[in-house]
Scaffold this active site. Structure first.
Site, PDB file in Angstrom:
ATOM      1  N   HIS A 113      16.160  19.999  12.375  1.00  0.00           N
ATOM      2  CA  HIS A 113      15.255  19.249  11.497  1.00  0.00           C
ATOM      3  C   HIS A 113      13.782  19.582  11.760  1.00  0.00           C
ATOM      4  O   HIS A 113      12.936  19.338  10.898  1.00  0.00           O
ATOM      5  CB  HIS A 113      15.508  17.750  11.647  1.00  0.00           C
ATOM      6  N   ASP A 147      -0.842  -4.222  -0.347  1.00  0.00           N
ATOM      7  CA  ASP A 147      -1.606  -4.766  -1.472  1.00  0.00           C
ATOM      8  C   ASP A 147      -1.068  -6.179  -1.736  1.00  0.00           C
ATOM      9  O   ASP A 147      -0.262  -6.716  -0.966  1.00  0.00           O
ATOM     10  CB  ASP A 147      -1.554  -3.828  -2.691  1.00  0.00           C
ATOM     11  N   CYS A 164       3.776  -2.341  -0.900  1.00  0.00           N
ATOM     12  CA  CYS A 164       3.254  -2.766  -2.197  1.00  0.00           C
ATOM     13  C   CYS A 164       4.409  -3.469  -2.922  1.00  0.00           C
ATOM     14  O   CYS A 164       5.423  -3.797  -2.301  1.00  0.00           O
ATOM     15  CB  CYS A 164       2.642  -1.607  -2.985  1.00  0.00           C
ATOM     16  N   HIS A 199      16.220  12.369  10.636  1.00  0.00           N
ATOM     17  CA  HIS A 199      16.075  13.683  10.003  1.00  0.00           C
ATOM     18  C   HIS A 199      14.641  14.012   9.597  1.00  0.00           C
ATOM     19  O   HIS A 199      14.259  15.177   9.596  1.00  0.00           O
ATOM     20  CB  HIS A 199      16.967  13.761   8.750  1.00  0.00           C
ATOM     21  N   THR A 221       6.657  -2.453  -5.214  1.00  0.00           N
ATOM     22  CA  THR A 221       7.897  -1.670  -5.204  1.00  0.00           C
ATOM     23  C   THR A 221       8.005  -0.751  -3.996  1.00  0.00           C
ATOM     24  O   THR A 221       9.098  -0.234  -3.730  1.00  0.00           O
ATOM     25  CB  THR A 221       7.961  -0.761  -6.448  1.00  0.00           C
TER      26      THR A 221
END
Ligand code: RB5
Length: 144
Positions: free
Chosen positions: A131, A8, A63, A96, A65
């Site tokens: 995993h 964005d 974005c 993992h 954050t």
């Protein structure tokens, strides 16, 4: 490896920098192509659908954050989006979690750290083993 990248307006600048730095990658760029406002769920959805349909191997979502776009991406079953701020989480999300999407915060990371994270995302293999079943459980025990 065919890799999608989408951002964005909060991630536009970092997206452009990553594309410049990693010229060897076979990118599919979903925009934005200028700092025009865009809604991060839309940017996540386009890229995640392309991964799930087999058009892309992996993706990077950015974005401001990294939070909103990773939340949106993880609504797609089969997408494992990891929001990484440092090299440890970047390495572990591959080893993992077999993350197929890397989420970054364009207003959080300096470019050098972002490049280190992206490099690890590309270069670190999945450990497999114990995993595997945990990753399978993401799709089986979390439907509610
Ligand atoms: C856009 O201003 C901002 O809210 C978005 O880029 C992101 O940080 C949301 O999580």
């Amino acid at each position: 490896m065919k890799t999608g990248i989408s951002a964005d307006h909060g991630g536009f600048e970092l997206k452009e920098a990553i594309r410049q730095e990693f010229k060897n990658i076979d990118w599919v760029d979903f925009g934005v192509h200028s700092p025009e406002p865009a809604d991060y769920p839309d940017k996540a959805a386009e890229l995640c659908r392309a991964i799930l349909s087999g058009q892309l191997d992996r993706g990077i979502l950015i974005c401001g954050t990294g939070i909103g776009i990773s939340i949106a991406a993880n609504r797609f079953r089969g997408i494992r989006a990891a929001l990484c701020h440092d090299v440890f989480t970047a390495e572990m999300c591959r080893r993992h979690n077999n993350a197929n999407v890397l989420a970054l915060g364009g207003r959080v990371l300096d470019k050098e750290m972002a490049f280190r994270i992206v490099r690890l995302f590309f270069d670190t293999p999945f450990d497999g083993g114990r995993h595997e079943k945990r990753i399978e459980k993401i799709d089986t025990v979390t439907q509610g």
